[in-house]
Write a protein that holds these residues in place. Structure first.
Motif, mmCIF file in Angstrom:
data_model
loop_
_atom_site.group_PDB
_atom_site.id
_atom_site.type_symbol
_atom_site.label_atom_id
_atom_site.label_comp_id
_atom_site.label_asym_id
_atom_site.label_seq_id
_atom_site.Cartn_x
_atom_site.Cartn_y
_atom_site.Cartn_z
ATOM 1 N N ILE A 1 -8.197 2.180 0.137
ATOM 2 C CA ILE A 1 -8.145 1.355 1.342
ATOM 3 C C ILE A 1 -7.904 2.270 2.529
ATOM 4 N N SER A 2 -8.870 2.244 3.450
ATOM 5 C CA SER A 2 -8.793 3.015 4.682
ATOM 6 C C SER A 2 -8.393 2.035 5.779
ATOM 7 N N LEU A 3 -7.163 2.155 6.265
ATOM 8 C CA LEU A 3 -6.563 1.154 7.142
ATOM 9 C C LEU A 3 -6.310 1.738 8.528
ATOM 10 N N VAL A 4 -6.449 0.886 9.551
ATOM 11 C CA VAL A 4 -6.200 1.311 10.932
ATOM 12 C C VAL A 4 -5.242 0.342 11.601
ATOM 13 N N LEU B 1 -12.890 0.708 -0.147
ATOM 14 C CA LEU B 1 -13.840 1.672 -0.677
ATOM 15 C C LEU B 1 -13.775 1.585 -2.200
ATOM 16 N N GLY B 2 -14.686 0.800 -2.764
ATOM 17 C CA GLY B 2 -14.686 0.534 -4.196
ATOM 18 C C GLY B 2 -15.615 1.452 -4.965
ATOM 19 N N ASP B 3 -16.017 0.979 -6.139
ATOM 20 C CA ASP B 3 -16.860 1.775 -7.045
ATOM 21 C C ASP B 3 -18.203 2.179 -6.437
ATOM 22 N N LYS B 4 -18.721 1.371 -5.520
ATOM 23 C CA LYS B 4 -20.048 1.657 -4.945
ATOM 24 C C LYS B 4 -19.967 2.503 -3.674
ATOM 25 N N TYR B 5 -18.746 2.895 -3.290
ATOM 26 C CA TYR B 5 -18.580 3.743 -2.105
ATOM 27 C C TYR B 5 -18.917 5.189 -2.454
ATOM 28 N N LYS B 6 -19.760 5.796 -1.617
ATOM 29 C CA LYS B 6 -20.122 7.211 -1.774
ATOM 30 C C LYS B 6 -20.067 7.839 -0.385
ATOM 31 N N ASN B 7 -19.139 8.739 -0.170
ATOM 32 C CA ASN B 7 -18.948 9.361 1.140
ATOM 33 C C ASN B 7 -20.230 10.047 1.606
ATOM 34 N N ASN B 8 -20.620 9.785 2.855
ATOM 35 C CA ASN B 8 -21.808 10.394 3.488
ATOM 36 C C ASN B 8 -23.101 10.140 2.720
ATOM 37 N N ASP B 9 -23.257 8.933 2.154
ATOM 38 C CA ASP B 9 -24.455 8.582 1.407
ATOM 39 C C ASP B 9 -25.044 7.291 1.989
ATOM 40 N N PRO B 10 -26.337 7.263 2.311
ATOM 41 C CA PRO B 10 -26.923 6.062 2.927
ATOM 42 C C PRO B 10 -26.943 4.836 2.011
ATOM 43 N N ILE B 11 -26.715 5.004 0.716
ATOM 44 C CA ILE B 11 -26.667 3.828 -0.170
ATOM 45 C C ILE B 11 -25.227 3.425 -0.512
ATOM 46 N N SER B 12 -24.282 4.010 0.183
ATOM 47 C CA SER B 12 -22.869 3.691 -0.023
ATOM 48 C C SER B 12 -22.605 2.234 0.374
ATOM 49 N N GLU B 13 -21.641 1.610 -0.335
ATOM 50 C CA GLU B 13 -21.249 0.234 -0.018
ATOM 51 C C GLU B 13 -19.737 0.154 0.137
ATOM 52 N N LEU C 1 0.833 -1.198 0.000
ATOM 53 C CA LEU C 1 0.000 0.000 0.000
ATOM 54 C C LEU C 1 0.866 1.245 0.000
ATOM 55 N N VAL C 2 0.361 2.291 -0.636
ATOM 56 C CA VAL C 2 1.018 3.604 -0.615
ATOM 57 C C VAL C 2 -0.028 4.633 -0.238
ATOM 58 N N GLY C 3 0.344 5.534 0.657
ATOM 59 C CA GLY C 3 -0.593 6.575 1.052
ATOM 60 C C GLY C 3 -0.043 7.472 2.130
ATOM 61 N N GLU D 1 -4.981 6.307 21.246
ATOM 62 C CA GLU D 1 -4.524 6.710 19.915
ATOM 63 C C GLU D 1 -4.283 5.502 19.022
ATOM 64 N N PHE D 2 -4.446 5.719 17.727
ATOM 65 C CA PHE D 2 -4.180 4.713 16.708
ATOM 66 C C PHE D 2 -3.721 5.430 15.452
ATOM 67 N N GLU D 3 -3.224 4.644 14.525
ATOM 68 C CA GLU D 3 -2.741 5.195 13.267
ATOM 69 C C GLU D 3 -3.756 4.869 12.168
ATOM 70 N N ARG D 4 -4.220 5.885 11.463
ATOM 71 C CA ARG D 4 -5.185 5.708 10.362
ATOM 72 C C ARG D 4 -4.451 6.045 9.073
ATOM 73 N N TRP D 5 -4.640 5.207 8.069
ATOM 74 C CA TRP D 5 -4.000 5.371 6.765
ATOM 75 C C TRP D 5 -5.050 5.561 5.681
ATOM 76 N N ALA D 6 -4.765 6.398 4.702
ATOM 77 C CA ALA D 6 -5.530 6.527 3.463
ATOM 78 C C ALA D 6 -4.595 6.025 2.369
ATOM 79 N N THR D 7 -4.968 4.924 1.677
ATOM 80 C CA THR D 7 -4.026 4.273 0.772
ATOM 81 C C THR D 7 -4.688 3.746 -0.499
ATOM 82 N N VAL D 8 -3.823 3.301 -1.400
ATOM 83 C CA VAL D 8 -4.196 2.483 -2.555
ATOM 84 C C VAL D 8 -3.211 1.321 -2.610
ATOM 85 N N GLU D 9 -3.664 0.217 -3.223
ATOM 86 C CA GLU D 9 -2.780 -0.939 -3.398
ATOM 87 C C GLU D 9 -1.949 -0.752 -4.663
#
Length: 158
Positions: free
Chosen positions: A50-53, A136-148, A13-15, A68-76
């Motif tokens: 990929i949102s990793l903790v 968080l794939g193609d069906k992910y929509k931030n702050n949307d109740p139909i997000s997957e 992962l890189v991020g 405390e924990f470490e949160r990552w915002a990444t892509v493979e």
């Protein structure tokens, strides 16, 4: 909600990462610094985010909102060649995961309460000390109740 149990192969992962707690949750800040620059990562394997903790070993045993924990915002990625400046690499080790297909608001924490408080104690598994992550794939929509999204919880047999 029944998860699928899946063995994950190692991922590169890189991020970007940020230390935070649930009391001082800075996930918006993390993604605001990563998202505009993610196109600089040229060797992605997919378009998924990929949102990793990374939690400390005693995070849940001695749970406090201020832990405390470490949160990552990444892509493979395929390799760690050409990592953009101010970004870091992360080797996600393989292992056994419970994978939950979640549909709903990403701000609704009841899914994690269900996973950790209801599903896990009655399953044949316990938490393993490895990173947790969401795909968080193609069906992910931030702050949307139909997000997957997919929620990956590291497990091992009891």
């Amino acid at each position: 909600m029944i998860p699928r149990i899946q063995t994950l192969n190692e991922k590169k992962l890189v991020g970007r990462r940020l230390t935070m707690s649930f009391a001082d949750y800075k996930i918006g800040e993390l993604w605001r610094t990563f998202s505009p620059r993610r196109k600089e990562i040229t060797n992605n394997l997919t378009n998924d985010l990929i949102s990793l903790v990374v939690y400390k070993p005693n995070h849940f045993a001695d749970f406090k909102m201020t832990n405390e924990f470490e949160r990552w915002a990444t892509v493979e990625v395929s390799t760690f060649d050409n990592v953009p400046s101010e970004m870091e690499t992360f080797d996600l080790q393989g292992g056994l995961y419970a994978v939950f297909d979640y549909k709903g608001l990403n701000t609704d924490n009841s899914i994690f309460q269900y996973i950790l408080g209801t599903w896990l104690p009655y399953s044949d598994y316990v938490l393993d000390n490895r990173p947790h992550f969401e795909v968080l794939g193609d069906k992910y929509k931030n702050n949307d109740p139909i997000s997957e999204e997919e929620i990956w919880i590291p497990i091992k047999t009891k």
